[in-house]
Design a protein around this motif. Structure first.
Motif, PDB file in Angstrom:
ATOM      1  N   VAL A  26       0.834  -1.196   0.000  1.00 39.78           N
ATOM      2  CA  VAL A  26       0.000   0.000   0.000  1.00 39.78           C
ATOM      3  C   VAL A  26       0.873   1.251   0.000  1.00 39.78           C
ATOM      4  O   VAL A  26       0.629   2.200  -0.751  1.00 39.78           O
ATOM      5  N   ALA A  27       1.926   1.247   0.824  1.00 41.36           N
ATOM      6  CA  ALA A  27       2.808   2.423   0.893  1.00 41.36           C
ATOM      7  C   ALA A  27       3.535   2.650  -0.426  1.00 41.36           C
ATOM      8  O   ALA A  27       3.672   3.790  -0.882  1.00 41.36           O
ATOM      9  N   VAL A  28       3.993   1.579  -1.055  1.00 36.26           N
ATOM     10  CA  VAL A  28       4.695   1.711  -2.333  1.00 36.26           C
ATOM     11  C   VAL A  28       3.753   2.232  -3.407  1.00 36.26           C
ATOM     12  O   VAL A  28       4.127   3.094  -4.215  1.00 36.26           O
ATOM     13  N   ALA A  29       2.518   1.760  -3.399  1.00 36.11           N
ATOM     14  CA  ALA A  29       1.555   2.219  -4.397  1.00 36.11           C
ATOM     15  C   ALA A  29       1.163   3.677  -4.164  1.00 36.11           C
ATOM     16  O   ALA A  29       0.825   4.384  -5.111  1.00 36.11           O
ATOM     17  N   ARG A  30       1.225   4.135  -2.942  1.00 37.06           N
ATOM     18  CA  ARG A  30       0.872   5.522  -2.648  1.00 37.06           C
ATOM     19  C   ARG A  30       1.970   6.511  -3.060  1.00 37.06           C
ATOM     20  O   ARG A  30       1.700   7.695  -3.215  1.00 37.06           O
ATOM     21  N   HIS A  31       3.199   6.030  -3.204  1.00 37.54           N
ATOM     22  CA  HIS A  31       4.319   6.913  -3.539  1.00 37.54           C
ATOM     23  C   HIS A  31       5.096   6.350  -4.734  1.00 37.54           C
ATOM     24  O   HIS A  31       6.246   5.925  -4.601  1.00 37.54           O
ATOM     25  N   PRO A  32       4.508   6.341  -5.929  1.00 33.38           N
ATOM     26  CA  PRO A  32       5.165   5.704  -7.073  1.00 33.38           C
ATOM     27  C   PRO A  32       6.424   6.430  -7.534  1.00 33.38           C
ATOM     28  O   PRO A  32       7.384   5.781  -7.959  1.00 33.38           O
ATOM     29  N   VAL A  33       6.465   7.751  -7.440  1.00 36.73           N
ATOM     30  CA  VAL A  33       7.652   8.487  -7.899  1.00 36.73           C
ATOM     31  C   VAL A  33       8.838   8.204  -6.990  1.00 36.73           C
ATOM     32  O   VAL A  33       9.947   7.916  -7.460  1.00 36.73           O
ATOM     33  N   ARG A  34       8.610   8.248  -5.690  1.00 36.86           N
ATOM     34  CA  ARG A  34       9.698   7.958  -4.750  1.00 36.86           C
ATOM     35  C   ARG A  34      10.189   6.522  -4.916  1.00 36.86           C
ATOM     36  O   ARG A  34      11.393   6.267  -4.898  1.00 36.86           O
ATOM     37  N   THR A  35       9.251   5.598  -5.059  1.00 36.90           N
ATOM     38  CA  THR A  35       9.632   4.197  -5.213  1.00 36.90           C
ATOM     39  C   THR A  35      10.446   3.987  -6.480  1.00 36.90           C
ATOM     40  O   THR A  35      11.466   3.287  -6.468  1.00 36.90           O
ATOM     41  N   GLY A  36      10.014   4.588  -7.580  1.00 37.40           N
ATOM     42  CA  GLY A  36      10.762   4.472  -8.831  1.00 37.40           C
ATOM     43  C   GLY A  36      12.149   5.076  -8.729  1.00 37.40           C
ATOM     44  O   GLY A  36      13.130   4.499  -9.207  1.00 37.40           O
ATOM     45  N   ALA A  37      12.244   6.233  -8.089  1.00 35.42           N
ATOM     46  CA  ALA A  37      13.546   6.881  -7.942  1.00 35.42           C
ATOM     47  C   ALA A  37      14.488   6.052  -7.078  1.00 35.42           C
ATOM     48  O   ALA A  37      15.674   5.890  -7.402  1.00 35.42           O
ATOM     49  N   VAL A  38      13.964   5.506  -5.979  1.00 37.65           N
ATOM     50  CA  VAL A  38      14.812   4.704  -5.093  1.00 37.65           C
ATOM     51  C   VAL A  38      15.251   3.419  -5.781  1.00 37.65           C
ATOM     52  O   VAL A  38      16.434   3.053  -5.753  1.00 37.65           O
ATOM     53  N   GLY A  40      15.398   2.697  -9.037  1.00 35.08           N
ATOM     54  CA  GLY A  40      16.322   3.007 -10.126  1.00 35.08           C
ATOM     55  C   GLY A  40      17.685   3.426  -9.617  1.00 35.08           C
ATOM     56  O   GLY A  40      18.720   3.005 -10.144  1.00 35.08           O
ATOM     57  N   GLY A  41      17.714   4.269  -8.581  1.00 40.36           N
ATOM     58  CA  GLY A  41      18.991   4.727  -8.039  1.00 40.36           C
ATOM     59  C   GLY A  41      19.792   3.611  -7.399  1.00 40.36           C
ATOM     60  O   GLY A  41      21.007   3.513  -7.585  1.00 40.36           O
ATOM     61  N   VAL A  42      19.104   2.753  -6.652  1.00 44.83           N
ATOM     62  CA  VAL A  42      19.809   1.641  -5.998  1.00 44.83           C
ATOM     63  C   VAL A  42      20.374   0.691  -7.051  1.00 44.83           C
ATOM     64  O   VAL A  42      21.532   0.243  -6.944  1.00 44.83           O
ATOM     65  N   LEU A  43      19.594   0.385  -8.075  1.00 40.94           N
ATOM     66  CA  LEU A  43      20.101  -0.498  -9.119  1.00 40.94           C
ATOM     67  C   LEU A  43      21.259   0.148  -9.868  1.00 40.94           C
ATOM     68  O   LEU A  43      22.248  -0.520 -10.194  1.00 40.94           O
ATOM     69  N   TRP A  44      21.158   1.434 -10.119  1.00 33.99           N
ATOM     70  CA  TRP A  44      22.224   2.155 -10.815  1.00 33.99           C
ATOM     71  C   TRP A  44      23.528   2.071 -10.030  1.00 33.99           C
ATOM     72  O   TRP A  44      24.573   1.710 -10.573  1.00 33.99           O
ATOM     73  N   VAL A  45      23.476   2.352  -8.729  1.00 35.80           N
ATOM     74  CA  VAL A  45      24.683   2.290  -7.901  1.00 35.80           C
ATOM     75  C   VAL A  45      25.189   0.852  -7.790  1.00 35.80           C
ATOM     76  O   VAL A  45      26.406   0.604  -7.810  1.00 35.80           O
ATOM     77  N   GLY A  67      19.410   2.452 -14.892  1.00 35.17           N
ATOM     78  CA  GLY A  67      18.751   2.856 -13.646  1.00 35.17           C
ATOM     79  C   GLY A  67      17.490   3.668 -13.912  1.00 35.17           C
ATOM     80  O   GLY A  67      16.465   3.473 -13.261  1.00 35.17           O
ATOM     81  N   ALA A  68      17.557   4.573 -14.887  1.00 32.19           N
ATOM     82  CA  ALA A  68      16.377   5.370 -15.222  1.00 32.19           C
ATOM     83  C   ALA A  68      15.262   4.482 -15.785  1.00 32.19           C
ATOM     84  O   ALA A  68      14.086   4.668 -15.455  1.00 32.19           O
ATOM     85  N   GLY A  69      15.619   3.523 -16.606  1.00 32.06           N
ATOM     86  CA  GLY A  69      14.614   2.618 -17.162  1.00 32.06           C
ATOM     87  C   GLY A  69      13.936   1.791 -16.082  1.00 32.06           C
ATOM     88  O   GLY A  69      12.706   1.633 -16.087  1.00 32.06           O
ATOM     89  N   VAL A  70      14.714   1.280 -15.150  1.00 39.80           N
ATOM     90  CA  VAL A  70      14.135   0.513 -14.049  1.00 39.80           C
ATOM     91  C   VAL A  70      13.253   1.417 -13.195  1.00 39.80           C
ATOM     92  O   VAL A  70      12.177   1.013 -12.731  1.00 39.80           O
ATOM     93  N   GLY A  71      13.687   2.644 -12.995  1.00 39.35           N
ATOM     94  CA  GLY A  71      12.876   3.591 -12.234  1.00 39.35           C
ATOM     95  C   GLY A  71      11.534   3.852 -12.898  1.00 39.35           C
ATOM     96  O   GLY A  71      10.492   3.872 -12.240  1.00 39.35           O
ATOM     97  N   TRP A  75       7.893   2.842 -11.484  1.00 38.43           N
ATOM     98  CA  TRP A  75       6.867   3.868 -11.366  1.00 38.43           C
ATOM     99  C   TRP A  75       5.568   3.399 -12.027  1.00 38.43           C
ATOM    100  O   TRP A  75       4.485   3.527 -11.456  1.00 38.43           O
ATOM    101  N   GLY A  76       5.670   2.836 -13.225  1.00 34.16           N
ATOM    102  CA  GLY A  76       4.485   2.346 -13.929  1.00 34.16           C
ATOM    103  C   GLY A  76       3.798   1.218 -13.182  1.00 34.16           C
ATOM    104  O   GLY A  76       2.565   1.183 -13.088  1.00 34.16           O
ATOM    105  N   ALA A  77       4.588   0.293 -12.647  1.00 38.02           N
ATOM    106  CA  ALA A  77       4.006  -0.816 -11.883  1.00 38.02           C
ATOM    107  C   ALA A  77       3.309  -0.306 -10.622  1.00 38.02           C
ATOM    108  O   ALA A  77       2.234  -0.798 -10.250  1.00 38.02           O
ATOM    109  N   CYS A  78       3.890   0.690  -9.980  1.00 39.43           N
ATOM    110  CA  CYS A  78       3.271   1.266  -8.778  1.00 39.43           C
ATOM    111  C   CYS A  78       1.980   1.992  -9.122  1.00 39.43           C
ATOM    112  O   CYS A  78       1.007   1.935  -8.360  1.00 39.43           O
ATOM    113  N   ARG A  79       1.955   2.680 -10.248  1.00 37.59           N
ATOM    114  CA  ARG A  79       0.721   3.354 -10.667  1.00 37.59           C
ATOM    115  C   ARG A  79      -0.388   2.328 -10.935  1.00 37.59           C
ATOM    116  O   ARG A  79      -1.533   2.530 -10.550  1.00 37.59           O
TER     117      ARG A  79
END
Length: 171
Positions: A26-38, A40-45, A67-71, A75-79
């Protein structure tokens, strides 16, 4: 998007999932932009670290699109998950799933599943004792690790059994 709202419940029923979403979902679905950024960033690093390119700017630039693609995919999956949860709440399927999940939690485990869970705990605890054994001055041998794992599993299973029994119950 209306077609997705009709298709996702059909796919969910077909796959046999009927569990209500967890608090994390529920929390991940409520914040799709943050989830995508995190994500993508974690995978990138992680990719940069795997390629050992922390000092090389070229590796950072080459792995950035991954990383951007995964983000964006996250984001799309969370939406989609957010739309699904909203649809479930609106149609009443969420409450039905909560009732079914509560009934499943109340049902006791079959003896075969209980034995398999105990064996799994024994294997995991034996592996932990084998790895941590030298730090605790336990000989690093499989028989010792298996013995300590069996003792820990026995204590855990007995504790769970005693906690489950209520005063006045027979058996």
């Amino acid at each position: 998007m209306r077609r997705w709202e009709r298709a996702l419940p059909a796919v969910e029923r077909r796959l046999g999932t009927g569990e209500p979403p967890t608090r994390l979902e529920v929390a991940v679905a409520r914040h799709p932009v943050r989830t995508g950024a995190v994500c993508g960033g974690v995978l990138w690093v992680a990719i940069v670290w795997a390629l050992s390119g922390f000092g090389d700017a070229g590796v950072w630039l080459q792995t950035g699109p991954v990383g951007a693609g995964v983000g964006f995919l996250t984001w799309g999956a969370c939406r989609l998950a957010r739309r699904q949860q909203t649809c479930d709440e609106r149609t009443g399927r969420a409450e039905e799933a909560r009732r079914v999940a509560a009934r499943k939690r109340e049902a006791p485990l079959s003896p075969g599943v209980a034995v398999l869970l105990s064996l799994g705990w024994w294997v995991v605890s034996s592996a932990v004792f084998w790895v941590v054994g030298p730090l605790l001055d336990i000989p690093r041998t499989l028989p010792w690790a298996a013995t300590y794992g069996a003792l820990l599993t026995t204590v855990s299973v007995t504790g769970a059994w005693l906690r489950r029994r209520r005063p006045g119950d027979s058996g």
